[in-house]
Motif scaffolding. Structure first.
Motif, PDB file in Angstrom:
ATOM      1  N   ALA A 274       0.847  -1.196   0.000  1.00  0.00           N
ATOM      2  CA  ALA A 274       0.000   0.000   0.000  1.00  0.00           C
ATOM      3  C   ALA A 274       0.879   1.240   0.000  1.00  0.00           C
ATOM      4  O   ALA A 274       2.001   1.229   0.502  1.00  0.00           O
ATOM      5  CB  ALA A 274      -0.924  -0.001   1.216  1.00  0.00           C
ATOM      6  N   GLY A 275       0.344   2.332  -0.540  1.00  0.00           N
ATOM      7  CA  GLY A 275       1.093   3.573  -0.602  1.00  0.00           C
ATOM      8  C   GLY A 275       1.882   3.670  -1.903  1.00  0.00           C
ATOM      9  O   GLY A 275       1.835   2.787  -2.758  1.00  0.00           O
TER      10      GLY A 275
ATOM     11  N   PRO B  42      -5.488  -1.872   0.598  1.00  0.00           N
ATOM     12  CA  PRO B  42      -6.677  -2.290  -0.151  1.00  0.00           C
ATOM     13  C   PRO B  42      -7.240  -3.590   0.419  1.00  0.00           C
ATOM     14  O   PRO B  42      -6.479  -4.441   0.893  1.00  0.00           O
ATOM     15  CB  PRO B  42      -6.144  -2.491  -1.578  1.00  0.00           C
ATOM     16  N   HIS B  43      -8.557  -3.748   0.366  1.00  0.00           N
ATOM     17  CA  HIS B  43      -9.144  -4.949   0.965  1.00  0.00           C
ATOM     18  C   HIS B  43     -10.199  -5.618   0.088  1.00  0.00           C
ATOM     19  O   HIS B  43     -11.122  -6.279   0.585  1.00  0.00           O
ATOM     20  CB  HIS B  43      -9.696  -4.652   2.364  1.00  0.00           C
TER      21      HIS B  43
ATOM     22  N   LYS C 208       0.363  -5.094  -6.834  1.00  0.00           N
ATOM     23  CA  LYS C 208      -0.834  -4.341  -6.475  1.00  0.00           C
ATOM     24  C   LYS C 208      -2.084  -4.787  -7.224  1.00  0.00           C
ATOM     25  O   LYS C 208      -3.191  -4.665  -6.704  1.00  0.00           O
ATOM     26  CB  LYS C 208      -0.604  -2.838  -6.725  1.00  0.00           C
ATOM     27  N   SER C 209      -1.928  -5.313  -8.443  1.00  0.00           N
ATOM     28  CA  SER C 209      -3.086  -5.571  -9.302  1.00  0.00           C
ATOM     29  C   SER C 209      -4.021  -6.646  -8.772  1.00  0.00           C
ATOM     30  O   SER C 209      -5.182  -6.703  -9.187  1.00  0.00           O
ATOM     31  CB  SER C 209      -2.615  -5.955 -10.713  1.00  0.00           C
TER      32      SER C 209
ATOM     33  N   VAL D 180     -11.814  -8.878   2.080  1.00  0.00           N
ATOM     34  CA  VAL D 180     -10.942  -9.330   3.159  1.00  0.00           C
ATOM     35  C   VAL D 180     -10.819  -8.187   4.167  1.00  0.00           C
ATOM     36  O   VAL D 180     -11.239  -7.064   3.890  1.00  0.00           O
ATOM     37  CB  VAL D 180      -9.555  -9.751   2.619  1.00  0.00           C
ATOM     38  N   PRO D 181     -10.284  -8.434   5.352  1.00  0.00           N
ATOM     39  CA  PRO D 181     -10.170  -7.333   6.316  1.00  0.00           C
ATOM     40  C   PRO D 181      -9.334  -6.172   5.773  1.00  0.00           C
ATOM     41  O   PRO D 181      -8.401  -6.357   4.998  1.00  0.00           O
ATOM     42  CB  PRO D 181      -9.473  -7.996   7.515  1.00  0.00           C
ATOM     43  N   LYS D 182      -9.710  -4.975   6.177  1.00  0.00           N
ATOM     44  CA  LYS D 182      -8.923  -3.785   5.825  1.00  0.00           C
ATOM     45  C   LYS D 182      -7.803  -3.648   6.853  1.00  0.00           C
ATOM     46  O   LYS D 182      -8.054  -3.470   8.049  1.00  0.00           O
ATOM     47  CB  LYS D 182      -9.786  -2.539   5.839  1.00  0.00           C
TER      48      LYS D 182
END
Length: 417
Positions: free
Chosen positions: A277-278, A323-324, A337-338, A356-358
């Motif tokens: 992430a980021g 992302p979740h 990331k995709s 899925v969990p964040k």
């Protein structure tokens, strides 16, 4: 015409006898969590295929390939799968089983679809059962009124009891101090020691460039709870070129960003899932970065994508949300990331249908004042990013998702309200 065919098919399904094997074993899939590669629309979700109601259906998008899977809630010995096809069915299909939702074993392959009620004898053990349909038999999508998995075992525990006074926030967490620093990145630069900028690692105490999920499972973790063997890492923070580690590193697992109905369908992270992430390459505060900086206990300081000036007695905070929405197939992707996506309008996109969990990463640094001397190993504050390599034991992750996320209850590090 299609509705008439669907009604006729549903009537035949109600009249068709259940196979002898299915009658001998239990129906394990009804009411369980189902996910799919896509849906025709919100009116035809994956959950319709396991609701016990032949008048509802799951329907995919009008494209190939497609899949549907069900989480049986625990390890089961599966003896047969019954497919109640709507008028739209698969030309051929395969059935697969998995212990963790990521590594699959074939039960049956290249079965010819017949439409109507189709029973397939199988033999295997696992928690997740998946139908894979590489090609449609009609111009429509792939559609099932019921996806029935029979056997023994599976999840038998009653729904979790919500204690009086429980905080109704979908959350559990891991509190992990910094463990070590290395210029390594086992996701972006696997097996290439020294190829990355400096990272600060949390959780697993032995993470390095060559780390695999097996290594994580066999290593010690400094997290509370120690059962979380996952690896987390971020670019090292510097104050006037002196490395400074966070006073606390907390990783929250949340149910938010999607509707309550989808929170109830949240799936555990599959073992070995990797998420980044980021934006480590951001060149400005608005350059597709989602990280934010603020000050602990100083709400008068507005959050920013770049470093902020915190008053004396405060600490600099960094927040980053991962992302979740998962594509349901890949544990990683070439750009790392995709295979993941962020929700849109409180739902996951059709390309990434599995909630899925964040994961929220919160770092608190024991610094304040003028940020002119602050930097990250990757650059300015807006380059903050995080990496996650999941090594939670499957049962521990599944329990927390069931007892905390799906029922929207705030749990502690032990995964209990």
């Amino acid at each position: 015409m299609r509705l008439a065919l669907a009604a006729s098919a549903a009537a035949l399904m109600l009249l068709s006898p259940v196979t002898a094997q299915a009658a001998a074993d239990s129906l394990l899939s009804q009411g369980r969590t189902a996910t799919a590669s896509s849906t025709e629309s919100a009116a035809f979700p994956a959950s319709n295929a396991v609701d016990g109601n032949p008048g509802t259906r799951w329907s995919s998008a009008f494209s190939d390939p497609q899949w549907l899977q069900v989480d049986l809630g625990g390890t089961a010995t599966v003896s047969s799968v019954v497919l109640n096809w709507e008028a739209a069915y698969a030309k051929t299909f395969s059935l697969r089983i998995s212990a963790n939702g990521s590594t699959w074993t074939d039960l049956k392959t290249d079965v010819a679809g017949t439409g109507g009620r189709q029973s397939v004898a199988v033999s295997g053990s696992g928690r997740f059962v998946r139908l894979e349909a590489p090609a449609r038999a009609t111009q429509w999508g792939v559609s099932l009124t019921e996806f029935e998995v029979y056997g023994t075992g599976g999840g038998t525990a009653p729904p979790p009891t919500i204690p009086p006074g429980a905080v109704r926030v979908a959350e559990f967490l891991a509190d992990c101090p910094a463990s070590h620093r290395l210029p390594d990145d086992p996701i972006v630069f696997p097996n290439m020691p020294g190829a990355s900028h400096m990272h600060s690692f949390f959780g697993s105490e032995t993470t390095k460039a060559s780390t695999t999920v097996t290594d994580l499972l066999n290593a010690n973790s400094n997290c509370n709870p120690s059962v979380d063997k996952s690896a987390y890492w971020i670019p090292t923070f510097y104050d006037n070129d002196v490395p400074v580690e966070p006073a606390t590193g907390v990783f929250y697992y949340l149910g938010e960003g999607v509707s309550d109905a989808l929170i109830a369908q949240t799936q555990p992270f599959p073992l070995g899932l990797r998420i980044v992430a980021g934006n480590a390459r951001a060149t400005g505060p608005d350059d597709t970065t989602i990280s934010r900086w603020s000050c602990l206990g100083a709400g008068e300081v507005n959050p920013s994508h770049d470093f902020v000036t915190c008053p004396p007695g405060s600490m600099l905070e960094s927040y980053l949300d991962f992302p979740h929405c998962w594509d349901g197939v890949n544990l990683d992707s070439p750009d790392h990331k995709s295979h993941m996506a962020y929700p849109v309008d409180n739902a996951c996109p059709a390309t990434h249908p599995v909630v899925v969990p964040k994961l929220r990463q919160v770092m608190r640094y024991p610094v304040n004042g003028n940020p002119a001397g602050f930097r990250l190993a990757s650059g300015r504050g807006y380059t903050m990013h995080g990496d996650f390599f999941n090594a939670w034991p499957v049962d521990e992750m599944a329990r927390r998702v069931n007892d905390c996320i799906r029922v929207i209850v705030k749990c502690g590090t032990n995964g209990r309200p």
